[in-house]
Design an enzyme around this catalytic site. Structure first.
Site, PDB file in Angstrom:
ATOM      1  N   LYS A  57      28.336  14.426  26.063  1.00 36.56           N
ATOM      2  CA  LYS A  57      29.683  14.543  26.187  1.00 36.56           C
ATOM      3  C   LYS A  57      29.849  15.693  25.498  1.00 36.56           C
ATOM      4  O   LYS A  57      31.724  16.137  25.055  1.00 36.56           O
ATOM      5  CB  LYS A  57      30.779  13.689  25.749  1.00 36.56           C
ATOM      6  CG  LYS A  57      30.268  11.703  26.099  1.00 36.56           C
ATOM      7  CD  LYS A  57      31.827  12.187  27.560  1.00 36.56           C
ATOM      8  CE  LYS A  57      32.151  11.053  28.473  1.00 36.56           C
ATOM      9  NZ  LYS A  57      32.707  11.329  29.601  1.00 36.56           N
ATOM     10  N   SER A  95      22.368   9.487  30.163  1.00 33.42           N
ATOM     11  CA  SER A  95      23.876  10.018  29.466  1.00 33.42           C
ATOM     12  C   SER A  95      23.987  10.303  28.227  1.00 33.42           C
ATOM     13  O   SER A  95      24.609  10.404  27.437  1.00 33.42           O
ATOM     14  CB  SER A  95      24.963   9.184  30.600  1.00 33.42           C
ATOM     15  OG  SER A  95      24.891   7.795  30.581  1.00 33.42           O
TER      16      SER A  95
END
Lengths: 313, 313
Positions: A50, A300
């Site tokens: 992110k 991720s």
């Protein structure tokens, strides 16, 4: 979004992010009968990919916008990412979080000097509170995934992976709101050599899978998955990119997620989130289709509560 | 053992081992007020530094010895390491394991094609069984740590760390039988720039600490520690090296070990053994003495039972 956009995005954010390592495991390769390359965004700043999208979104603001800061609503990795990206770029970040968010997540945001505004734990309250802050402070709203600059930022993880392994046949990512997989699909298109992108999604939040089937954005009736990063609704900016450039989405059970997570922890020796394991679980589910292929898996993130691990359940 | 011995050892084993990464964490540095470099042997082949010593010991055998194989007694990381090193070098490995060793450890040895010989779960039975195998098969006994070739092999982790960070002020390692810390002390002496080596040891198995105090090798009255890799007796080949070149050994409680382990998992995002955390725990215990210093920490391994983690106890 064109190839040049991704190239410029990568150049723009590179000084602010880590070039994360790519790991392999002889044993996992033996189990799968293919060669796997894990792009480890758990080692990224704030512990998740992110940071890429958040940094890009902020850097694309005008000077006037930068002076007034940014606002988002998130209790997850994007809250931390936007806070740190804002801190590094010297601007204010307002983070709307539900009042029942875990203290550890609030502390993480505070650690990056994000300004937390608490609200009732409903989506409506989150959106309204963010809107109020935006009006009151003049802060620009940055959506965690439904934003082209965020999508471009997330795509740089795949770009780095392909720079290291240019001849990947497949790349797997988890699918939540769609920012990571949309960015990955664009990078695979522009920088891959006939590289196919496949998504992994829990059965319990299979809105993207069902949206691909029906052709319209479907809602989640349940969000009852261990993969907490994926309990969100597919974005309408992400969806058309996925429709056009993602081969398919494979759904996995909670047991398959935990099994894949165990393999990652035991064999790669890395701490990674359940959401990350969804990509490997999707690959394992159809492993016979990928014999002798070269496969990238995007890990991720690695922000996990060590007090609530699923292994000894 | 001279500088040249370490250089030759490293050249000898390099094709058979991983050059493991060195990781850092901004947050851990902030907590400590110093700059820490973690040498991550959890990413080593077989998941621990033991691969270095095992490989070196086997490569120093004569051709005649190699034809007859090697034997050791271990239920831990050295069993796997000797099995894989032997497999890669095309010789037989006999591994004496107590009959009550966990199935997962037996499976790991079998995975590297080690030949397991079970015995009663006592030290006497292990030693006698290894002796029998040695006589019957002509296999050379390789001790897990009380062996100069093993010590030299283990020292190459520190050598690699210093090649990357030549100006470390301190290096911390855990202390079990003493192979890792003895090799580290020699490497720090020959390749460091006034680099001090300090050991970490659990209070529950503090034989090395007490041996340094008394000047003779002391025994452990308890082995009641979570750091399972350190539940062994200091070796008489390791002890004089530690006496001469290790500054001191710092003892830590079980709570301090778990706290350090949590920090490593949460911040470095790596899966590592409790034994590895003992080195960081020792550093944290006296952190005020190390302000603004450059410090290496050897993360010894990452073979941990995910079903028995200490975090939610």
């Amino acid at each position: 979004m064109q190839k040049e956009d991704l190239i410029q995005t990568h150049q723009r954010i590179e000084p602010y992010i880590h070039k994360t390592p790519v790991l392999s495991s002889r044993l996992i390769d033996e189990i799968v009968g293919a060669t796997l390359y894990f792009k480890c965004e758990n080692f990224q700043k704030t512990g998740a990919f992110k940071m890429r999208g958040a940094t890009n979104a902020i850097m694309q603001l005008t000077e006037e916008q930068k002076q007034k800061g940014v606002v988002t609503h998130s209790s997850g990795n994007f809250a931390q990412a936007l806070s740190l990206a804002a801190l590094k770029l010297g601007i204010k970040a307002f983070i709307v979080m539900p009042s029942n968010a875990p203290q550890v997540k609030k502390d993480a945001v505070k650690g990056y000097q994000g300004n937390i505004i608490e609200c009732e734990p409903t989506l409506v309250a989150r959106e309204n509170t963010a809107k109020e802050i935006s009006q009151k402070e003049g802060a620009t709203f940055v959506h965690p995934y439904n934003d082209n600059n965020v999508i471009l930022g997330q795509g740089t993880a795949c770009k780095e992976l392909l720079e290291k392994q240019p001849d990947l046949d497949y790349i797997f990512t988890p699918v939540g709101g769609g920012g990571l997989i949309a960015g990955t699909a664009l990078s695979a298109l522009y920088f891959g050599n006939d590289c196919t992108v496949i998504g992994g999604e829990p059965f319990e939040v299979d809105d993207a899978y069902r949206s691909l089937q029906s052709g319209i954005i479907e809602s989640n009736l349940t969000t009852n998955t261990i993969a907490d990063g994926l309990r969100v609704q597919l974005g309408d900016k992400n969806f058309p990119i996925i429709q056009q450039y993602v081969k398919r989405i494979t759904r996995v059970t909670e047991e398959e997620i935990v099994e894949a997570m165990r393999l990652i922890w035991e064999r790669l020796k890395i701490v990674s989130e359940p959401s990350s394991a969804v990509a490997l679980a999707a690959m394992l589910k159809e492993k016979n289709s990928f014999k002798n292929k070269k496969i990238g898996i995007i890990i991720s993130g690695g922000n996990v509560d060590l007090n609530q691990l699923p292994f000894n359940l």
